[in-house]
Motif scaffolding. Sequence first.
Motif, short mmCIF file in Angstrom:
data_model
loop_
_atom_site.label_atom_id
_atom_site.label_comp_id
_atom_site.label_asym_id
_atom_site.label_seq_id
_atom_site.Cartn_x
_atom_site.Cartn_y
_atom_site.Cartn_z
N MET A 170 12.03 14.67 -0.19
CA MET A 170 11.05 13.67 -0.59
C MET A 170 11.77 12.33 -0.63
SD MET A 170 8.41 13.43 -3.80
CE MET A 170 7.29 12.02 -3.93
N GLN A 171 11.22 11.35 0.05
CA GLN A 171 11.86 10.03 0.15
C GLN A 171 10.84 8.95 -0.18
OE1 GLN A 171 13.62 9.81 4.08
NE2 GLN A 171 15.18 11.34 3.59
N TYR A 195 6.20 2.98 0.37
CA TYR A 195 5.68 4.29 0.75
C TYR A 195 6.34 5.37 -0.09
CZ TYR A 195 10.10 5.64 2.79
OH TYR A 195 11.42 5.99 2.94
N ALA A 196 5.79 6.56 0.01
CA ALA A 196 6.45 7.80 -0.45
C ALA A 196 6.07 8.88 0.55
CB ALA A 196 6.03 8.18 -1.85
N ALA A 197 7.00 9.80 0.81
CA ALA A 197 6.76 10.82 1.83
C ALA A 197 7.45 12.11 1.44
CB ALA A 197 7.26 10.35 3.19
N LEU A 199 1.17 -0.35 -3.65
CA LEU A 199 0.35 0.45 -2.74
C LEU A 199 -1.04 -0.15 -2.55
CD1 LEU A 199 1.08 4.20 -3.55
CD2 LEU A 199 1.66 2.94 -1.48
N GLY A 200 -1.54 -0.80 -3.58
CA GLY A 200 -2.87 -1.37 -3.48
C GLY A 200 -3.96 -0.34 -3.68
N PRO A 201 -5.21 -0.79 -3.78
CA PRO A 201 -6.31 0.16 -4.01
C PRO A 201 -6.56 1.09 -2.83
CG PRO A 201 -7.15 -2.06 -3.60
CD PRO A 201 -5.67 -2.19 -3.75
N LYS A 232 1.43 5.29 2.56
CA LYS A 232 2.11 4.00 2.79
C LYS A 232 1.11 2.87 2.56
CE LYS A 232 4.85 1.87 6.58
NZ LYS A 232 6.00 1.42 5.83
N GLU A 233 1.59 1.78 2.02
CA GLU A 233 0.71 0.65 1.71
C GLU A 233 -0.08 0.19 2.92
OE1 GLU A 233 -0.28 -3.54 1.90
OE2 GLU A 233 1.66 -2.82 2.66
#
Length: 509
Positions: free
Chosen positions: A147-148, A134-136, A201-203, A125-126
């Motif tokens: 997967m969401q 996010y991804a989960a 998401l960023g670095p 998550k960002e």
Amino acid sequence: MTPTVTPYRSGQEVGRDGFVQLLHAEWTKFRTVLGWVTGVVVAALMMVLFALLAGVSSDQKGSPPVPVGPGGEPVTDSFYFVHQPLAGDGSITVSVSALRSSIPKRPGDLRPGIVPWAKAGIIIKESTRQGSPYAAIMVTSSHGVRMQDSYVNDMAGLPGPVSAESVRWLRLDRSGDAITGYASGDGTHWTKVGSVHVGGLGPTAQGGLFVASPPSADGMGTRGSVSTAVFGDLRIQGRWAGGHWTGGQVGPESPSFSGYPKNTSGSFTESDGRLTVTGAGDIAPAVRDTLPTGGTLGEILTGTFAALIVVIVVGALFITTEYRKNLIHVTLAAGPRRSRLLVAKATVLGGVTFVAGLAGAAVAVPLGERLARANGVYVFPVTPSTELRVELGIAALLATASILALAVGTVFRHSAGAVTTVTVAIVLPYILIAIPFIPASVSNWLARVTPGASFAVQQTLVQYHQVASNYTPYNGYYPLAPWAGFAVLAGYAVASLATAVVLLHRRDA
């Protein structure tokens, strides 16, 4: 005061241009009767007036802010998160050997229960900010591995519940903004569940384990639940922070948004290489039941009911006045073709009512929204295209209801019977739907087959299969799509017009 109808006789023979002459004649009749013109104006003003009242007199004032997802949609983003920073690319793998849920039977009394969409797994998550992308990948109580991402997207993986005898291994890989989820039944043979691109998401993102336990909907509202998962075999690759895991609640701890039952909270413990995590809440799009407050455009447009009654009266009088004053034969003499005559009346009536309804809705919707938000009332956001669709739908609803009243008035030849019949046919089903104790099967049936189905044009809420909720018309979720619901009313209007034409031929020769 009884309206005075000015009879119109066409000096031109009805031919190729006869329909235009009929339209002009019917328009002349309509605009010269002050009561009818006033009626459609009042109908438009009713919507504006009720929108003003809805915006300033709601009992939802001061409702807390609602998180907004990457797509601008309202979301529920509250769960227990055991995390650490991940700089750049990396992966995390874990096994899940248990997922147990508890639901309060009474205050302070938690008992084992099934929460179908309770979930536990891995998330990248960002940040811990609510609404961040996010991804989960996760196990669920009743829907297998999923997967969401981005709150609204859901993909199915391995089926079946998790247990000590049926352990599920999960893995999440990050490569840039691409996140790929895998699942395994033995930790050796892996199945790709899905791959998504998560912008923003960023670095450096936050990654780790999570547990969420959505409120349980029981038809009488929702009750908070809490779930506990057991994780093992935790492995990480990439530039993680160094193995120090931090546990905490994403979002506020208050029960209204976190979902925790009274006197419970999230936690995690580590023993013998296993992590036990307890959490509540959900990571999902917000629906009506998951928010403590929230209004919709349909509630701002409650004046539609008053406007409906007015246009139904006008529509019935547009034909029954001619019967009462014995002017119907003059009208039929000007337009011997009964079907063309009735279509001309319907065109004029529907056109005028549509314009008035559109004007009223176009003013009521933005004005009501602005006032509601200024007074601290949360309104589910909609896109400009959806707002336009609602405004056009309300105008079409009013126009079609007036045409239905015209047709029924032709059949009955008496305004009182026509007004009562059409009002009951359209408004009564919606009143019944608005009773919270009506069984969902009955509400959905009424919202499918009666003219009240047309109120689906006001629908702005979306049903999500991955969120358990009371998806009923009472809560603003209709079983038919907006224009499909309107088509039901249009079908009744067309059938009534056809019946009226037949009776005009047989009875009013």
